[in-house]
Design an enzyme around this catalytic site. Structure first.
Site: not given
Length: 461
Positions: A256, A432-434, A258
């Site tokens: 994901p 990576d928003h994880r 951002v």
């Protein structure tokens, strides 16, 4: 009696399964020695020269320039006893063991590729090696739902038959058409498929005239309407372009993304650069703004190590790395590649500048080694060299952050209440928003910007 060794296309340590033959350095009848470069191949990541594993005389080249070959497929046949003085030795069996090329690949491993139907054994005679290779290629092109022996017959040629049609029985000669290397290169340049031609030369050899005739437009063809295929070119998707596309799709739809943006007054950085260019320590080194951005990124990683981590989905872990292998996205004639500077966080500004200069020059020449293309931990894409202000970069697979470094422009800027001209650039950080939260990503981007706006703050890190 000849003792033949069939050299299979090796695993060059990139995790790839195929490569294209760019050109041979030897011909049948030539003598070769161990570790002599005998062929140049192109993988999805780099052009690589392969050294020979045997000493002897070349008997047969089993792949043509421009042909894509799978790892493990024999590409050359060598007589290791051309004088007939050594005792006979049996060919090694096809146990599936992958021979490791000197300086490349794993040291002891076995092939994990899915076995192919009707694949030929590795131990074949010189007279049948070409047929074995062709059979393997035909098997890989056949539909998995249709057995090879049940292949439907080709449709009959239209009346009158086109001059470039393949005559009946041409398929029996094998999937590799008969043509000399210069003719093959001409066909590749003109976009002509040699397999669709009938050679007019002796023994069915395809000639230059055959290729030129096939590439010429039909004389009686009506003028095409605007927007039709007559003004289009079709190029096979392979090599770097294919690998890049697959990697970007995988990254875009797995991690994901951002993206955050920051506009920075880099006038102090540019003034420092100008001073350092005349410093004796920096003589002979191309000190670019990218070197400052790379140094700022490496320093900022210390305060936000999450941007230098990897999300391991299979293990259910986040892997934090106490080193920075800095990837530099480079545009080359072969497409986008991302070689990396090893342990960039331990380098001085001068060392970084020299490493970046060497890395980009090597990449543009297409000589980046497989080792330099793997293992990156975080990447910079320098879109500013194209006059672009910023963008929304896609993560390099396996990494958690990528920084886009935009063009440096003269712009109006407020300093102490006054509007004055300053050197300004835009930064964009995708993460990576994880792995990276918004607060961590924002702090990292702000730190990079602060170091570029005031390089003196580096002493506080």
């Amino acid at each position: 009696m000849p003792q033949l060794k069939h050299f299979p296309l090796p695993d060059v340590g990139e995790g790839l399964t195929e490569a294209e033959i760019l050109g041979w350095k030897v011909q049948p009848g030539d003598s070769v020695t161990v570790n002599q470069v005998f062929v140049e191949i192109e993988t999805a990541k780099a052009a690589v020269e392969l050294p020979c594993a045997y000493e002897g005389k070349v008997v047969e080249l089993l792949a043509e320039p421009g042909q894509t070959v799978e790892v493990g497929t024999p590409i050359i046949s060598i007589d290791v006893d051309p004088d007939g003085t050594a005792p006979s030795e049996p060919e090694p069996d096809s146990s599936g063991e992958t021979k490791t090329l000197v300086g490349y690949g794993p040291q002891a491993t076995s092939s994990k590729r899915r076995p192919r139907k009707a694949a030929p054994a590795a131990a074949v005679s010189a007279g049948t090696a070409q047929q074995a290779l062709q059979g393997a290629m035909a098997g890989s092109l056949a539909s998995p739902a249709v057995p090879a022996q049940a292949t439907a017959p080709a449709a009959p040629a239209p009346e009158p038959p086109a001059p470039a049609a393949v005559p009946a029985g041409a398929a029996a000669r094998g999937s590799v058409p008969l043509a000399k290397p210069p003719v093959r290169k001409l066909a590749k340049d003109l976009g002509v498929d040699l397999r669709a031609l009938a050679g007019s030369g002796a023994g069915g050899v395809i000639t230059r005239r055959d290729v030129e005739t096939a590439s010429a437009p039909a004389p009686a063809a009506p003028a095409p309407a605007a927007g039709t295929g007559a003004r289009e070119r079709r190029v096979p998707i392979k090599g770097v372009r294919k690998a890049t596309a697959q990697a970007m799709v995988q990254s875009a739809f797995t991690a994901p993304h951002v993206t955050e943006f920051l506009t920075v007054d880099v006038t102090p950085m540019m003034e420092l650069r100008q001073r350092l260019k005349s410093h004796p320590e920096f003589q002979g080194v191309k000190l670019t703004p990218l070197a400052f951005a790379a140094k700022a990124l490496c320093l900022a990683v210390r305060r936000t190590p999450d941007v230098n981590a990897t999300w391991d989905e299979q293990a259910g872990e986040i892997v934090y790395k106490d080193y920075v292998h800095l990837g530099i996205a480079a545009a080359t004639p072969r497409g986008l590649v991302v070689p990396n500077v090893r342990d960039a966080d331990g380098m001085s500004l001068r060392e970084l500048a020299a490493a970046l200069e060497s890395l980009t020059a090597t990449a543009r020449e297409g000589r980046t080694t497989p080792a330099e293309m793997t293992g990156g931990t975080i990447t910079i894409t320098n879109v500013g060299v194209f006059g672009v202000d910023t963008g929304t970069p896609i993560l390099n697979p396996g990494e958690s952050a990528i920084l886009a470094f935009g063009a440096i422009r003269d712009m109006p800027w407020v300093v102490d209440g006054q509007v004055v001209p300053r050197k300004v650039c835009q930064l964009a950080l995708s993460f990576d928003h994880r792995v990276v939260d918004g607060q961590q990503g924002s702090r990292f981007l702000a730190d990079v910007g602060a170091l570029l706006a005031d390089p003196a703050t580096a002493i506080t890190y």
